[in-house]
Design an enzyme around this catalytic site. Structure first.
Site, PDB file in Angstrom:
ATOM      1  N   ASP A  76       0.824  -1.217   0.000  1.00  0.00           N
ATOM      2  CA  ASP A  76       0.000   0.000   0.000  1.00  0.00           C
ATOM      3  C   ASP A  76       0.862   1.273   0.000  1.00  0.00           C
ATOM      4  O   ASP A  76       1.969   1.278   0.524  1.00  0.00           O
ATOM      5  CB  ASP A  76      -0.907  -0.015   1.242  1.00  0.00           C
ATOM      6  CG  ASP A  76      -2.017   1.007   1.147  1.00  0.00           C
ATOM      7  OD1 ASP A  76      -2.364   1.417   0.015  1.00  0.00           O
ATOM      8  OD2 ASP A  76      -2.539   1.402   2.203  1.00  0.00           O
ATOM      9  N   GLY A  77       0.336   2.328  -0.603  1.00  0.00           N
ATOM     10  CA  GLY A  77       0.982   3.640  -0.515  1.00  0.00           C
ATOM     11  C   GLY A  77       1.503   4.187  -1.836  1.00  0.00           C
ATOM     12  O   GLY A  77       2.185   5.211  -1.856  1.00  0.00           O
TER      13      GLY A  77
ATOM     14  N   ARG B 245       0.105   7.861  -2.559  1.00  0.00           N
ATOM     15  CA  ARG B 245       0.719   8.897  -1.718  1.00  0.00           C
ATOM     16  C   ARG B 245       2.176   9.140  -2.112  1.00  0.00           C
ATOM     17  O   ARG B 245       2.658  10.257  -2.089  1.00  0.00           O
ATOM     18  CB  ARG B 245       0.621   8.483  -0.236  1.00  0.00           C
ATOM     19  CG  ARG B 245      -0.714   8.827   0.376  1.00  0.00           C
ATOM     20  CD  ARG B 245      -0.948   8.103   1.677  1.00  0.00           C
ATOM     21  NE  ARG B 245      -1.338   6.715   1.434  1.00  0.00           N
ATOM     22  CZ  ARG B 245      -1.489   5.822   2.399  1.00  0.00           C
ATOM     23  NH1 ARG B 245      -1.233   6.165   3.658  1.00  0.00           N
ATOM     24  NH2 ARG B 245      -1.882   4.600   2.101  1.00  0.00           N
TER      25      ARG B 245
ATOM     26  N   ARG C  17      -1.316   9.580  -9.406  1.00  0.00           N
ATOM     27  CA  ARG C  17      -1.279   8.327  -8.635  1.00  0.00           C
ATOM     28  C   ARG C  17      -0.679   7.178  -9.446  1.00  0.00           C
ATOM     29  O   ARG C  17       0.053   6.331  -8.915  1.00  0.00           O
ATOM     30  CB  ARG C  17      -2.706   7.939  -8.198  1.00  0.00           C
ATOM     31  CG  ARG C  17      -3.349   8.886  -7.218  1.00  0.00           C
ATOM     32  CD  ARG C  17      -4.787   8.464  -6.922  1.00  0.00           C
ATOM     33  NE  ARG C  17      -4.846   7.062  -6.561  1.00  0.00           N
ATOM     34  CZ  ARG C  17      -4.559   6.588  -5.357  1.00  0.00           C
ATOM     35  NH1 ARG C  17      -4.234   7.406  -4.380  1.00  0.00           N
ATOM     36  NH2 ARG C  17      -4.624   5.299  -5.116  1.00  0.00           N
TER      37      ARG C  17
ATOM     38  N   SER D 262      -7.654  -5.374  -4.810  1.00  0.00           N
ATOM     39  CA  SER D 262      -8.739  -5.903  -3.965  1.00  0.00           C
ATOM     40  C   SER D 262     -10.081  -5.826  -4.689  1.00  0.00           C
ATOM     41  O   SER D 262     -10.225  -5.083  -5.675  1.00  0.00           O
ATOM     42  CB  SER D 262      -8.820  -5.103  -2.658  1.00  0.00           C
ATOM     43  OG  SER D 262      -9.392  -3.831  -2.902  1.00  0.00           O
TER      44      SER D 262
ATOM     45  N   GLU E 116     -12.523  -4.357  -3.622  1.00  0.00           N
ATOM     46  CA  GLU E 116     -12.974  -2.968  -3.446  1.00  0.00           C
ATOM     47  C   GLU E 116     -12.261  -1.998  -4.390  1.00  0.00           C
ATOM     48  O   GLU E 116     -12.775  -0.910  -4.670  1.00  0.00           O
ATOM     49  CB  GLU E 116     -12.772  -2.516  -1.991  1.00  0.00           C
ATOM     50  CG  GLU E 116     -13.729  -3.155  -1.001  1.00  0.00           C
ATOM     51  CD  GLU E 116     -13.467  -4.623  -0.725  1.00  0.00           C
ATOM     52  OE1 GLU E 116     -12.309  -5.071  -0.913  1.00  0.00           O
ATOM     53  OE2 GLU E 116     -14.409  -5.336  -0.357  1.00  0.00           O
ATOM     54  N   ASN E 117     -11.081  -2.375  -4.867  1.00  0.00           N
ATOM     55  CA  ASN E 117     -10.344  -1.481  -5.774  1.00  0.00           C
ATOM     56  C   ASN E 117     -11.064  -1.284  -7.115  1.00  0.00           C
ATOM     57  O   ASN E 117     -10.758  -0.347  -7.854  1.00  0.00           O
ATOM     58  CB  ASN E 117      -8.919  -1.989  -6.019  1.00  0.00           C
ATOM     59  CG  ASN E 117      -7.992  -1.839  -4.825  1.00  0.00           C
ATOM     60  OD1 ASN E 117      -7.065  -2.631  -4.637  1.00  0.00           O
ATOM     61  ND2 ASN E 117      -8.219  -0.836  -3.996  1.00  0.00           N
ATOM     62  N   TRP E 118     -12.056  -2.152  -7.419  1.00  0.00           N
ATOM     63  CA  TRP E 118     -12.873  -1.936  -8.639  1.00  0.00           C
ATOM     64  C   TRP E 118     -13.613  -0.608  -8.565  1.00  0.00           C
ATOM     65  O   TRP E 118     -14.037  -0.066  -9.580  1.00  0.00           O
ATOM     66  CB  TRP E 118     -13.880  -3.073  -8.845  1.00  0.00           C
ATOM     67  CG  TRP E 118     -13.287  -4.375  -9.250  1.00  0.00           C
ATOM     68  CD1 TRP E 118     -13.284  -5.548  -8.541  1.00  0.00           C
ATOM     69  CD2 TRP E 118     -12.605  -4.683 -10.497  1.00  0.00           C
ATOM     70  NE1 TRP E 118     -12.636  -6.538  -9.236  1.00  0.00           N
ATOM     71  CE2 TRP E 118     -12.218  -6.039 -10.442  1.00  0.00           C
ATOM     72  CE3 TRP E 118     -12.281  -3.932 -11.633  1.00  0.00           C
ATOM     73  CZ2 TRP E 118     -11.517  -6.661 -11.489  1.00  0.00           C
ATOM     74  CZ3 TRP E 118     -11.593  -4.545 -12.671  1.00  0.00           C
ATOM     75  CH2 TRP E 118     -11.226  -5.898 -12.591  1.00  0.00           C
TER      76      TRP E 118
ATOM     77  N   ARG F  43     -12.438   2.259  -7.753  1.00  0.00           N
ATOM     78  CA  ARG F  43     -11.590   3.428  -8.060  1.00  0.00           C
ATOM     79  C   ARG F  43     -11.972   3.995  -9.430  1.00  0.00           C
ATOM     80  O   ARG F  43     -12.642   3.319 -10.226  1.00  0.00           O
ATOM     81  CB  ARG F  43     -10.119   3.006  -8.052  1.00  0.00           C
ATOM     82  CG  ARG F  43      -9.652   2.668  -6.651  1.00  0.00           C
ATOM     83  CD  ARG F  43      -8.167   2.492  -6.586  1.00  0.00           C
ATOM     84  NE  ARG F  43      -7.775   2.224  -5.213  1.00  0.00           N
ATOM     85  CZ  ARG F  43      -6.539   2.271  -4.763  1.00  0.00           C
ATOM     86  NH1 ARG F  43      -5.552   2.578  -5.581  1.00  0.00           N
ATOM     87  NH2 ARG F  43      -6.273   2.021  -3.495  1.00  0.00           N
TER      88      ARG F  43
ATOM     89  N   ARG G 269       2.149  -4.848   6.175  1.00  0.00           N
ATOM     90  CA  ARG G 269       1.451  -3.811   5.403  1.00  0.00           C
ATOM     91  C   ARG G 269       2.315  -2.556   5.392  1.00  0.00           C
ATOM     92  O   ARG G 269       2.751  -2.087   6.446  1.00  0.00           O
ATOM     93  CB  ARG G 269       0.078  -3.480   5.996  1.00  0.00           C
ATOM     94  CG  ARG G 269      -0.621  -2.383   5.169  1.00  0.00           C
ATOM     95  CD  ARG G 269      -2.019  -2.069   5.616  1.00  0.00           C
ATOM     96  NE  ARG G 269      -2.654  -1.177   4.618  1.00  0.00           N
ATOM     97  CZ  ARG G 269      -3.917  -1.224   4.266  1.00  0.00           C
ATOM     98  NH1 ARG G 269      -4.725  -2.095   4.815  1.00  0.00           N
ATOM     99  NH2 ARG G 269      -4.400  -0.399   3.351  1.00  0.00           N
TER     100      ARG G 269
HETATM  101  C1  IPE Z   1      -5.418  -2.603   0.005  1.00  0.00           C
HETATM  102  O1  IPE Z   1      -5.064  -1.267  -0.178  1.00  0.00           O
HETATM  103  C2  IPE Z   1      -5.433  -3.337  -1.311  1.00  0.00           C
HETATM  104  C3  IPE Z   1      -4.142  -3.520  -1.958  1.00  0.00           C
HETATM  105  C4  IPE Z   1      -2.971  -3.151  -1.478  1.00  0.00           C
HETATM  106  C5  IPE Z   1      -4.186  -4.197  -3.226  1.00  0.00           C
HETATM  107  P1  IPE Z   1      -6.178  -0.123  -0.300  1.00  0.00           P
HETATM  108  O2  IPE Z   1      -5.439   1.143  -0.491  1.00  0.00           O
HETATM  109  O3  IPE Z   1      -7.170  -0.491  -1.316  1.00  0.00           O
HETATM  110  O4  IPE Z   1      -6.844  -0.187   1.144  1.00  0.00           O
HETATM  111  P2  IPE Z   1      -7.742   0.897   1.892  1.00  0.00           P
HETATM  112  O5  IPE Z   1      -8.824   1.315   0.954  1.00  0.00           O
HETATM  113  O6  IPE Z   1      -6.846   2.046   2.234  1.00  0.00           O
HETATM  114  O7  IPE Z   1      -8.226   0.197   3.114  1.00  0.00           O
HETATM  115  C1  IPE Z   2      -1.649   0.343  -3.312  1.00  0.00           C
HETATM  116  O1  IPE Z   2      -1.404   1.715  -3.312  1.00  0.00           O
HETATM  117  C2  IPE Z   2      -1.970  -0.188  -4.692  1.00  0.00           C
HETATM  118  C3  IPE Z   2      -3.342  -0.671  -4.865  1.00  0.00           C
HETATM  119  C4  IPE Z   2      -4.264  -0.657  -3.954  1.00  0.00           C
HETATM  120  C5  IPE Z   2      -3.690  -1.212  -6.157  1.00  0.00           C
HETATM  121  P1  IPE Z   2      -2.595   2.775  -3.299  1.00  0.00           P
HETATM  122  O2  IPE Z   2      -2.986   3.057  -4.706  1.00  0.00           O
HETATM  123  O3  IPE Z   2      -3.685   2.314  -2.417  1.00  0.00           O
HETATM  124  O4  IPE Z   2      -1.867   4.030  -2.673  1.00  0.00           O
HETATM  125  P2  IPE Z   2      -2.446   5.003  -1.549  1.00  0.00           P
HETATM  126  O5  IPE Z   2      -2.828   4.128  -0.403  1.00  0.00           O
HETATM  127  O6  IPE Z   2      -3.622   5.713  -2.125  1.00  0.00           O
HETATM  128  O7  IPE Z   2      -1.303   5.899  -1.217  1.00  0.00           O
HETATM  129 MG    MG Z   3      -4.035   2.498  -0.454  1.00  0.00          MG
END
Ligand code: IPE
Ligand code: IPE
Ligand code: MG
Length: 249
Positions: A22-23, A26, A35, A67, A69-71, A73, A190
């Protein structure tokens, strides 16, 4: 030569490490970039995690890649992530193969664009005889959905008279999860400073050691991974017993 790596006890390695990568967003924003720039710069960190595991012979590495839930975005970001997946699989398949790694995919793959599914299947097929380690990609993965599907399948089996409700135990339940062939997670890492699980491997982390790092995923290095292993090895895993019981084992 990594000094941190030298501190690792080869006889007390986790069998299964899972990572919430994650991250990226940011990391990019802090550089005044979009992003998706973060996602592009995440590939090297993925390589670092895979290589670190490979070097010290950790048999299972599961990476939370996308994830369920990432759908939700923005479509543009989802598209970039899907394209990046295809690109990376095309570029890295040989490397994964030559390291002797077997790739697996867990998640609801039906939702993926055909090109992504094809590439994933190709690499899974290409590496299926490899035995030096297992790389598990969690893609379009959600743990609550995985658990619900297990419940539905087991209910069907009860209804059809294949099993009795009394037969349902941990082992039978696990046999209905995507991860049925993998050991439980010993260590969950994480990045990004968030202290949450985000619907990842809820059943499988029942007794995992949890490590939340302040580093953003694109900055993740092999030494950071090795330090996580050293910290893991400094924990006493009691599984409900007392410390005294563990020491005399
Ligand atoms: C979790 O990160 C999913 C992945 C790293 C693939 P997210 O960025 O989607 O999690 P939330 O929304 O901050 O909980
Ligand atoms: C993790 O990084 C990658 C995925 C969830 C696909 P993020 O895209 O969630 O980055 P932040 O958390 O918004 O910084
Ligand atoms: Mg994230």
């Amino acid at each position: 030569m990594s000094l941190i790596k030298d501190k690792i006890d080869p006889d007390n390695l986790p069998k299964h490490v899972a990572v919430i990568m994650d991250g990226n967003g940011r990391w990019a924003k802090s550089r005044g970039e979009e992003r998706t720039f973060g996602h592009r710069n995440a590939i090297n960190a993925v390589r670092n995690a895979i290589n670190a595991c490979n070097e010290i012979h950790i048999p299972y590495l599961t990476l939370y890649t996308f994830s369920s839930e990432n759908w939700n975005r923005p479509a543009e970001e989802v598209n970039t992530l899907m394209n990046l997946l295809v690109e990376t699989l095309l570029l890295e398949a040989e490397e994964i193969f030559s390291k002797g790694l077997r790739m697996h995919v867990i998640g609801n793959l039906d939702k993926l664009p055909p090109l992504v599914k094809d590439q994933l299947n190709r690499v899974v097929e290409l590496t299926k005889e490899n035995t030096k380690g297992n790389l598990v990609l969690a893609i379009s993965y959600g743990s609550q959905n995985e658990i619900l599907n297990a419940v539905k399948n087991i209910s069907e089996e009860v209804k059809e008279g294949k099993i009795n409700a009394d037969d349902i135990d941990e082992k039978l339940f696990e046999s209905h999860l995507y991860t049925k062939d993998f050991p439980p997670v010993d260590l969950l890492i994480r990045t990004s400073g968030e202290i949450r699980i985000s619907n990842f491997l809820l059943w499988q982390i029942a007794y995992a050691e949890l490590q939340f790092l302040d580093v953003l995923w694109p900055d993740f290095t092999k030494d950071i991974f090795f330090q996580c292993i050293v910290d893991y090895q400094n924990k006493e895993r009691r599984f409900g017993k007392t410390g005294e019981q563990i020491k005399i084992q």
